[in-house]
Design a protein around this motif. Structure first.
Motif, PDB file in Angstrom:
ATOM      1  N   ALA A   1      54.283  59.743  76.295  1.00 47.51           N
ATOM      2  CA  ALA A   1      53.187  58.803  76.060  1.00 47.51           C
ATOM      3  C   ALA A   1      52.660  58.943  74.639  1.00 47.51           C
ATOM      4  O   ALA A   1      52.372  57.943  73.964  1.00 47.51           O
ATOM      5  CB  ALA A   1      52.066  59.041  77.074  1.00 47.51           C
ATOM      6  N   VAL A   2      52.544  60.167  74.153  1.00 44.88           N
ATOM      7  CA  VAL A   2      52.064  60.397  72.783  1.00 44.88           C
ATOM      8  C   VAL A   2      53.076  59.855  71.781  1.00 44.88           C
ATOM      9  O   VAL A   2      52.718  59.232  70.768  1.00 44.88           O
ATOM     10  CB  VAL A   2      51.814  61.896  72.539  1.00 44.88           C
ATOM     11  CG1 VAL A   2      51.262  62.121  71.129  1.00 44.88           C
ATOM     12  CG2 VAL A   2      50.858  62.457  73.578  1.00 44.88           C
ATOM     13  N   GLU A   3      54.356  60.066  72.065  1.00 42.23           N
ATOM     14  CA  GLU A   3      55.405  59.556  71.176  1.00 42.23           C
ATOM     15  C   GLU A   3      55.345  58.033  71.085  1.00 42.23           C
ATOM     16  O   GLU A   3      55.419  57.462  69.983  1.00 42.23           O
ATOM     17  CB  GLU A   3      56.770  60.007  71.688  1.00 42.23           C
ATOM     18  CG  GLU A   3      57.935  59.557  70.813  1.00 42.23           C
ATOM     19  CD  GLU A   3      59.269  60.035  71.355  1.00 42.23           C
ATOM     20  OE1 GLU A   3      60.294  59.720  70.724  1.00 42.23           O
ATOM     21  OE2 GLU A   3      59.286  60.693  72.408  1.00 42.23           O
TER      22      GLU A   3
ATOM     23  N   GLY B   1      53.218  75.789  76.142  1.00 38.10           N
ATOM     24  CA  GLY B   1      54.358  74.884  76.239  1.00 38.10           C
ATOM     25  C   GLY B   1      54.018  73.490  75.763  1.00 38.10           C
ATOM     26  O   GLY B   1      54.798  72.856  75.043  1.00 38.10           O
ATOM     27  N   ARG B   2      52.827  72.998  76.140  1.00 40.55           N
ATOM     28  CA  ARG B   2      52.434  71.659  75.708  1.00 40.55           C
ATOM     29  C   ARG B   2      52.169  71.634  74.203  1.00 40.55           C
ATOM     30  O   ARG B   2      52.526  70.675  73.512  1.00 40.55           O
ATOM     31  CB  ARG B   2      51.197  71.182  76.474  1.00 40.55           C
ATOM     32  CG  ARG B   2      50.938  69.683  76.276  1.00 40.55           C
ATOM     33  CD  ARG B   2      49.758  69.190  77.082  1.00 40.55           C
ATOM     34  NE  ARG B   2      49.898  69.437  78.510  1.00 40.55           N
ATOM     35  CZ  ARG B   2      50.571  68.632  79.342  1.00 40.55           C
ATOM     36  NH1 ARG B   2      51.167  67.551  78.866  1.00 40.55           N
ATOM     37  NH2 ARG B   2      50.636  68.905  80.627  1.00 40.55           N
TER      38      ARG B   2
ATOM     39  N   LEU C   1      56.663  67.062  67.959  1.00 44.28           N
ATOM     40  CA  LEU C   1      56.415  65.644  67.690  1.00 44.28           C
ATOM     41  C   LEU C   1      55.778  65.460  66.312  1.00 44.28           C
ATOM     42  O   LEU C   1      56.154  64.550  65.560  1.00 44.28           O
ATOM     43  CB  LEU C   1      55.518  65.060  68.786  1.00 44.28           C
ATOM     44  CG  LEU C   1      55.228  63.556  68.698  1.00 44.28           C
ATOM     45  CD1 LEU C   1      55.198  62.926  70.091  1.00 44.28           C
ATOM     46  CD2 LEU C   1      53.889  63.289  68.003  1.00 44.28           C
ATOM     47  N   ALA C   2      54.794  66.302  65.981  1.00 47.73           N
ATOM     48  CA  ALA C   2      54.129  66.210  64.681  1.00 47.73           C
ATOM     49  C   ALA C   2      55.126  66.441  63.547  1.00 47.73           C
ATOM     50  O   ALA C   2      55.066  65.772  62.500  1.00 47.73           O
ATOM     51  CB  ALA C   2      52.985  67.222  64.606  1.00 47.73           C
TER      52      ALA C   2
ATOM     53  N   PHE D   1      57.341  63.225  63.207  1.00 50.19           N
ATOM     54  CA  PHE D   1      56.663  62.113  62.535  1.00 50.19           C
ATOM     55  C   PHE D   1      56.064  62.520  61.183  1.00 50.19           C
ATOM     56  O   PHE D   1      55.524  61.677  60.474  1.00 50.19           O
ATOM     57  CB  PHE D   1      55.548  61.562  63.429  1.00 50.19           C
ATOM     58  CG  PHE D   1      56.034  60.682  64.555  1.00 50.19           C
ATOM     59  CD1 PHE D   1      56.367  59.351  64.325  1.00 50.19           C
ATOM     60  CD2 PHE D   1      56.156  61.183  65.839  1.00 50.19           C
ATOM     61  CE1 PHE D   1      56.808  58.536  65.362  1.00 50.19           C
ATOM     62  CE2 PHE D   1      56.598  60.378  66.882  1.00 50.19           C
ATOM     63  CZ  PHE D   1      56.928  59.050  66.645  1.00 50.19           C
ATOM     64  N   ASN D   2      56.132  63.803  60.875  1.00 51.33           N
ATOM     65  CA  ASN D   2      55.548  64.337  59.636  1.00 51.33           C
ATOM     66  C   ASN D   2      54.056  63.987  59.531  1.00 51.33           C
ATOM     67  O   ASN D   2      53.592  63.427  58.545  1.00 51.33           O
ATOM     68  CB  ASN D   2      56.289  63.829  58.401  1.00 51.33           C
ATOM     69  CG  ASN D   2      55.908  64.615  57.156  1.00 51.33           C
ATOM     70  OD1 ASN D   2      55.510  65.786  57.255  1.00 51.33           O
ATOM     71  ND2 ASN D   2      56.010  63.984  56.005  1.00 51.33           N
ATOM     72  N   ILE D   3      53.327  64.343  60.591  1.00 57.77           N
ATOM     73  CA  ILE D   3      51.890  64.116  60.642  1.00 57.77           C
ATOM     74  C   ILE D   3      51.208  65.415  61.069  1.00 57.77           C
ATOM     75  O   ILE D   3      51.860  66.359  61.512  1.00 57.77           O
ATOM     76  CB  ILE D   3      51.501  63.001  61.643  1.00 57.77           C
ATOM     77  CG1 ILE D   3      52.030  63.326  63.046  1.00 57.77           C
ATOM     78  CG2 ILE D   3      52.013  61.644  61.167  1.00 57.77           C
ATOM     79  CD1 ILE D   3      51.619  62.328  64.108  1.00 57.77           C
ATOM     80  N   CYS D   4      49.895  65.453  60.917  1.00 55.94           N
ATOM     81  CA  CYS D   4      49.102  66.580  61.391  1.00 55.94           C
ATOM     82  C   CYS D   4      48.277  66.114  62.586  1.00 55.94           C
ATOM     83  O   CYS D   4      47.486  65.169  62.466  1.00 55.94           O
ATOM     84  CB  CYS D   4      48.181  67.114  60.287  1.00 55.94           C
ATOM     85  SG  CYS D   4      47.257  68.590  60.779  1.00 55.94           S
TER      86      CYS D   4
END
Length: 386
Positions: A102-104, A127-128, A135-136, A139-142
């Motif tokens: 969902a986050v992706e 784990g989460r 994922l970060a 996408f190269n995000i913080c």
């Protein structure tokens, strides 16, 4: 509520209503509750509106303006998009963990957003957090991460310092992709535990002590993660008053208390007013109930007559006519529910029956619109449907 209130509401619905079940908001009562909340919030507690409980943009706008906040707690991904589009300065805290897929999907769609939203993603275990880190990096995000701590509810979240330290160390090691923005500790158990097990006062004190221990760990052992803008979110409608009196938190989430559905008939919320009703037309009136296969009972004396209403089986309690109730043997129906009312109750077809929802978050999505009722008039407000 007095009978004449519902009698007057029935007259206005017969003149202006849809002839179908409608969800009614008493706007004056809602504004009263907003005034009450505003008058009790201390300066050090920032209000955060729980979107699932107020799943209607007009409800949220009124509360946002009155309480001077654009802090929101979101539990459902489609609601996230609604908030981002409407409130440009929104500070969004997820109220539950979102599955990584969902986050992706959210960030794949977020590429087209005009401004990057401020979102605190809720993390409950290592784990989460590792999933979110990957994922970060992809996408190269913080990502802003808020850690859920168990302060006594035992519904998940960090339960000891060892688990907590592992999360903080991973955040510290990957500061380019993860940023600690605070903690979330939900304390609904405080109001719901039977007194024979533990008093609400003691339960609240223990939850606050537990919360403070996690705050101290950040301050003392991870000074590079500590900053004055960390969000320490707590509460909920059942413990609103306790937090207003004394709290280690600086961010207080609530929503349901503004509507006061039936599950929130608590002593410390007694001064808040009921705001929400389901109004549904009467389709048929029978002199008494008739049970298939038990026609012999038709000849017995009856204390009740039977109504069949438009719809039924909502998560709500029948309020008017007084002493009305579903038939225990005939069964419930979401199509045409049978309702027993006292024999001498004056009610006819096309009159209305009224129910009080037990939870706003369960009932609002079942209706396309909320009808704000004030000074004898109705205004239709679109609800969130997904």
């Amino acid at each position: 509520m007095q009978s004449n209130y519902f009698q007057q509401l029935t007259q206005h619905l017969q003149q202006q209503g849809t002839g179908t079940p409608q969800l009614i908001l008493d706007l004056e009562h809602y504004q009263h509750n907003l005034d009450y909340v505003q008058s009790h919030l201390p300066e050090q507690l920032q209000p955060r509106l729980v979107v699932k409980s107020l799943a209607n943009l007009q409800l949220l706008k009124l509360a946002s303006d009155k309480l001077n906040t654009q802090r929101f707690m979101v539990f459902h991904l489609p609601h996230l998009a609604e908030i981002i589009q409407t409130f440009k300065q929104a500070d969004i805290l997820l109220g539950k963990q979102m599955p990584i897929h969902a986050v992706e999907r959210f960030y794949q769609a977020a590429i087209n957003l005009d401004h990057p939203p401020y979102i605190q993603w809720l993390i409950d275990d290592l784990g989460r957090l590792q999933q979110y880190l990957q994922l970060a990096q992809w996408f190269n995000i913080c990502l802003n991460v808020n850690i859920e701590i168990d302060v006594g509810l035992h519904r998940g979240g960090v339960q000891n310092s060892q688990q907590f330290l592992a999360l903080l160390k991973l955040i510290q090691q990957h500061s380019a992709h993860l940023k600690l923005t605070g903690l979330m500790g939900y304390d609904a158990h405080v109001a719901k535990l039977p007194k024979i097990l533990k008093s609400a006062e003691k339960s609240y004190q223990q939850s606050q002590q537990s919360y403070q221990q996690y705050i101290d760990i950040i301050r003392q052992q991870f000074p590079n993660l500590w900053h004055e803008n960390l969000c320490f979110n707590g509460g909920g409608s059942p413990t609103f008053i306790q937090h207003c009196q004394q709290s280690v938190c600086n961010d207080l989430a609530f929503g349901s208390l503004l509507l006061k559905p039936g599950d929130f008939d608590l002593a410390n919320l007694a001064k808040l007013q009921y705001t929400l009703w389901i109004a549904t037309p009467v389709l048929k009136v029978l002199r008494h109930s008739q049970l298939p296969g038990l026609e012999v009972l038709n000849h017995l004396p009856h204390k009740y007559k039977a109504l069949f209403i438009y719809g039924g089986y909502w998560q709500a309690n029948y309020i008017y006519p007084e002493k009305s109730k579903p038939h225990g043997l005939y069964g419930r129906s979401s199509n045409q529910e049978m309702l027993l009312v006292p024999k001498f109750c004056e009610i006819d077809r096309d009159d209305y029956v009224f129910l009080r929802p037990t939870q706003s978050e369960a009932v609002i999505p079942q209706f396309a619109q909320l009808y704000a009722y004030a000074q004898g008039k109705f205004e239709a407000w679109d609800n969130f449907r997904e």
